[in-house]
Design a protein around this motif. Structure first.
Motif, PDB file in Angstrom:
ATOM      1  N   VAL A   1      -1.609   0.874   1.791  1.00 18.63           N
ATOM      2  CA  VAL A   1      -1.778   0.522   0.377  1.00 18.63           C
ATOM      3  C   VAL A   1      -1.832   1.792  -0.477  1.00 18.63           C
ATOM      4  CG1 VAL A   1      -3.434  -0.433  -1.272  1.00 18.63           C
ATOM      5  CG2 VAL A   1      -2.871  -1.719   0.791  1.00 18.63           C
TER       6      VAL A   1
ATOM      7  N   LYS B   1       0.774   3.006  -3.327  1.00 19.38           N
ATOM      8  CA  LYS B   1       0.319   3.298  -4.693  1.00 19.38           C
ATOM      9  C   LYS B   1       0.782   4.690  -5.141  1.00 19.38           C
ATOM     10  CE  LYS B   1      -4.164   4.079  -6.105  1.00 19.38           C
ATOM     11  NZ  LYS B   1      -5.555   3.643  -6.144  1.00 19.38           N
TER      12      LYS B   1
ATOM     13  N   ALA C   1       2.101  -1.784  -4.140  1.00 14.33           N
ATOM     14  CA  ALA C   1       1.422  -1.477  -5.407  1.00 14.33           C
ATOM     15  C   ALA C   1       2.321  -1.897  -6.562  1.00 14.33           C
ATOM     16  CB  ALA C   1       1.121   0.014  -5.493  1.00 14.33           C
TER      17      ALA C   1
ATOM     18  N   GLU D   1      -2.860  -3.908  -6.278  1.00 18.14           N
ATOM     19  CA  GLU D   1      -2.383  -3.568  -4.936  1.00 18.14           C
ATOM     20  C   GLU D   1      -2.798  -4.631  -3.928  1.00 18.14           C
ATOM     21  OE1 GLU D   1      -4.401   0.227  -4.992  1.00 18.14           O
ATOM     22  OE2 GLU D   1      -6.105  -0.633  -3.938  1.00 18.14           O
TER      23      GLU D   1
ATOM     24  N   TYR E   1      -1.940  -5.975   0.524  1.00 12.70           N
ATOM     25  CA  TYR E   1      -1.158  -5.723   1.739  1.00 12.70           C
ATOM     26  C   TYR E   1      -0.950  -7.034   2.467  1.00 12.70           C
ATOM     27  CZ  TYR E   1      -5.305  -6.401   4.579  1.00 12.70           C
ATOM     28  OH  TYR E   1      -6.402  -6.957   5.171  1.00 12.70           O
TER      29      TYR E   1
ATOM     30  N   GLY F   1      -6.970   1.683 -10.186  1.00 15.66           N
ATOM     31  CA  GLY F   1      -6.452   0.721  -9.238  1.00 15.66           C
ATOM     32  C   GLY F   1      -7.206  -0.562  -9.477  1.00 15.66           C
TER      33      GLY F   1
END
Ligand code: TTP
Length: 686
Positions: A59, A63, A126, A143, A145, A262
């Motif tokens: 992740v 990003k 991301a 974000e 996964y 984030g």
């Protein structure tokens, strides 16, 4: 299907895929997305050991890839794209991360490790929303996964080398491509196939839908009360809060240097406003506030329950609080004696459930369920929602590690939070629900952490200790609480700050409703009595361009109010004046404002305050009062919005009579924002 409207939302945006992967390009263009491709120059060299899990690494890499492209494009064109998408696919065998092989020998090593075994393929994604502010790039990162499990067959050396010599492994994580020759190596796949190929399209669409169409609090799922796990108490967990590790520190740990942006909490509202030009003010979190406040109902309820009082049990009125999801959805549930199943048949528990004559059924929650507000406060105190915002979804054991708490107890806490609708529990772990993202993350614009903190640190204790006052009725309770409130304010700076933070966050949610409930443009000056950090003053100044506003509050409050200011043109028309509205002369004003003040005071003080305002107010001047709304005329039972207040809401008629008694006429009452009762009276000539 979520895809179409989501793709529609992106149609007029400049979307960039920060990836050289031909597979990703193909997956996204097959889905109908229009985008440019700008491969990222970010070197995939993050220190793997510094990540708690393989997916955290993927992740973060995704990003960084996207942010690098956003930054570069912004620098070059002085205009960033609207959306940049980054992704990173890795293969994980246990804790070991395999990326693309550097040569044939490396590919052989990787494939030998995978041979005959199961492994995980993680793709971190991301989605970076960009905008330029004063020539500077501003980003909001969302974000996630996806994990897919792949099992390789037992493969011979010969086959492995034949496969390596085909050249296929070289640009692929783990050294194989499932979509081509590599498919022959694979016995089975569990999960999203496209995730292995480099992009989890399904999860991506869900994430876009979540960002562009956030669920409304009312959509929170209902859960049955018996889905709340039974535990003895959360004391052990609370102990660990107090002990050694600082949960705040743990929450931030492991992702050092990461941009706090984030920030999933910011994205939905910013996007919503940007896309729809809509008011980005969130809906009022009625259910959440009731949850934070629920224990007061329990304590007041004790007056009705002689049997429970005898045995000294903490009481919880069944029907109101046993269905937390209904609470979060802002509904009240009627219950009958048949609904006591959750209280019965738990061996060894000292139950005192019974129905009293009023048809109210009681039980000892402290032994069979943790009290929902305490669960919420504990989760806030541990910074659970912050950890999940930054790193979720997480499994219970990972959360426990990050918070330095006991794994078993943490899982119970997480399960109760999920049952309360504050967390979502999926195969991938626990994550914040929308309401938690908006209101329980500490740095969110609409965070109510301050309220949770204050209720936990102070109000809970007040209500716990004031059994006597509660039994003796609301008047005494108000008196005792009012006195304690006064004492408390003079006690400590930290408590004052806690109170201010709580009031500040609540006022942010209500100020607009109060300021706009009536047309106040006829007034040239206003004085907000007990105006605390000036949130309502700010809203009034913004709404009425010629209005001068004075915020009048105790010196210890005005002294600290500077820390809450955020500038803006309207602040030129706002001034802070220190004083005690029971003793000092009130600043001159055409309109006096009391927002969520009256409920705090016993009747003698309340009348004293109103008569002082009445004497200061010129004929034709006004008094604006905002209080929690009672549920219906004459039924002053609502627990809504009484957070930080000790007393019961008044009905519109009670308000009207109160203002008339103090010389105000033409008293008008309006419901504002469904939860507030706003009253405006005009001072009659004496
Ligand atoms: C496991 C597996 C991976 N892959 C690919 C997907 C990714 O392209 C690649 C993993 O490398 P990544 O570093 O994720 O991506 P990339 O280098 O191809 O592109 P960029 O960094 O510019 O975004 O492995 C397959 O195509 N098939 C598979 O079965």
């Amino acid at each position: 299907m979520v895809l179409c409207p989501v793709i529609g939302k992106l149609q007029h945006k400049r979307v960039v895929l920060a990836s050289a992967s031909p597979r990703r390009q193909e997956i996204l263009s097959n889905a109908g997305l229009r985008f440019e491709v700008v491969p990222s120059r970010f070197k995939e060299k993050l220190h793997k050991a510094s990540f708690a899990t393989p997916y955290a690494y993927a992740v973060e890499t995704a990003k960084q890839k996207a942010l690098e492209v956003a930054g570069r494009m912004h620098q070059k064109d002085l205009r960033a794209p609207d959306v940049v998408i980054g992704a990173d696919t890795i293969v994980a065998v246990g804790a070991m991360i395999l990326e693309k092989p550097v040569d044939k020998q490396d590919a052989y090593r990787m494939l030998s490790r995978l041979n005959g075994k199961e492994h995980s393929v993680f793709t971190g994604v991301a989605i970076v929303h960009c905008c330029s502010k004063d020539g500077r790039l501003d980003t909001e990162v969302s974000e996630f996964y996806e994990e897919t499990t792949v099992k390789f067959s037992e493969l011979s050396e010969e086959l492995l080398w034949e496969y390596i010599n085909s050249g296929e492994p070289m640009d692929k994580a783990g050294g194989y491509g499932i979509q081509a020759l590599g498919g022959m190596l694979v016995e089975y796949v569990h999960g999203d196939f496209l995730n292995v190929v480099g992009f989890p399209l399904n999860h991506f669409c869900k994430e876009l839908a979540r960002l562009y169409y956030p669920p409304r609090p009312a959509d929170l799922r209902r859960v049955r009360h018996d889905s709340i796990p039974a535990v003895d108490t959360f004391e052990n967990l609370s102990d660990s809060e107090a002990g050694g590790a600082d949960p705040g520190q743990s929450a931030k740990g492991g992702r050092g240097g990461e941009q706090a942006d984030g920030d999933r909490s910011q994205a939905p509202r910013a996007l919503d406003a940007a896309l729809n030009g809509a008011d980005s003010r969130p809906r009022f979190p009625t259910g959440l506030l009731e949850l934070m406040d629920g224990f007061k109902a329990s304590k007041r309820g004790a007056t009705l329950c002689p049997k429970s009082r005898e045995v000294g049990l903490e009481c919880w009125p069944r029907g109101r609080l046993w269905d937390p999801a209904a609470l979060l959805a802002g509904q009240q549930v009627d219950g009958g004696p048949q609904d006591t199943s959750c209280l019965q048949g738990r061996p060894g528990l000292p139950m005192a459930d019974h129905a009293d004559q009023a048809g109210v059924c009681w039980g000892s929650w402290s032994k069979c369920h943790p009290p929902p507000p305490k669960v919420l406060f504990t989760a806030c105190k541990l910074k659970l929602f912050d950890v999940l915002k930054d790193q979720g979804p997480l499994q219970a054991v990972d959360v426990a590690r990050k918070l330095s708490t006991c794994a078993g107890r943490t899982e119970q806490l997480l399960d109760v939070c999920a049952a309360l609708g504050l967390l979502e529990k999926t195969r991938r772990g626990y994550s914040n629900t929308e309401v938690a993202t908006l209101h329980l993350v500490s740095d969110g614009e609409h965070s109510l952490q301050g309220v949770a903190e204050y209720n936990d640190a102070h109000v809970w204790g007040v209500f716990t200790r004031l059994g006597l006052a509660v039994r003796e009725g609301a008047e005494q309770t108000r008196g005792a609480l009012g006195a304690m409130e006064e004492e408390r304010l003079s006690q400590s700076r930290e408590l004052t700050l806690q109170f201010m933070r709580a009031k500040h966050s609540l006022s942010k949610l209500t100020a607009h409703h109060v300021a706009t409930a009536f047309d106040l443009s006829r007034f040239a000056s206003a004085c907000d009595l007990g105006g605390c950090t000036g949130i309502l003053a700010r809203e009034l100044a913004q709404e009425y361009p010629r209005l001068q506003v004075t915020v009048f509050d105790l010196p210890e409050v005005t002294e600290l109010s500077g820390g809450f200011q955020c500038g803006g043109r309207q602040t030129e028309r706002i001034r802070f004046v220190s004083g005690d509205f029971f003793k000092d002369s009130l600043p001159e004003a055409d309109l006096y404002v009391l927002s969520r003040m009256l409920q705090d005071w016993p009747d003698d003080k309340l009348h004293k305050l109103l008569s002082r305002i009445s004497s200061s107010c010129k004929p034709g001047g006004g008094l604006l009062v905002a209080e929690a709304a009672a549920e219906e005329e004459g039924a002053s039972q609502s627990p809504r919005l009484r957070t930080l207040s000790a007393g019961q809401p008044r009905s519109p008629d009670e308000h009207r009579r109160l203002l008339q008694r103090h010389g105000f006429q033409d008293v008008r009452v309006a419901r504002a924002g469904d939860l507030l009762c706003v009253v405006l009276g005009t001072r009659a000539a004496p």
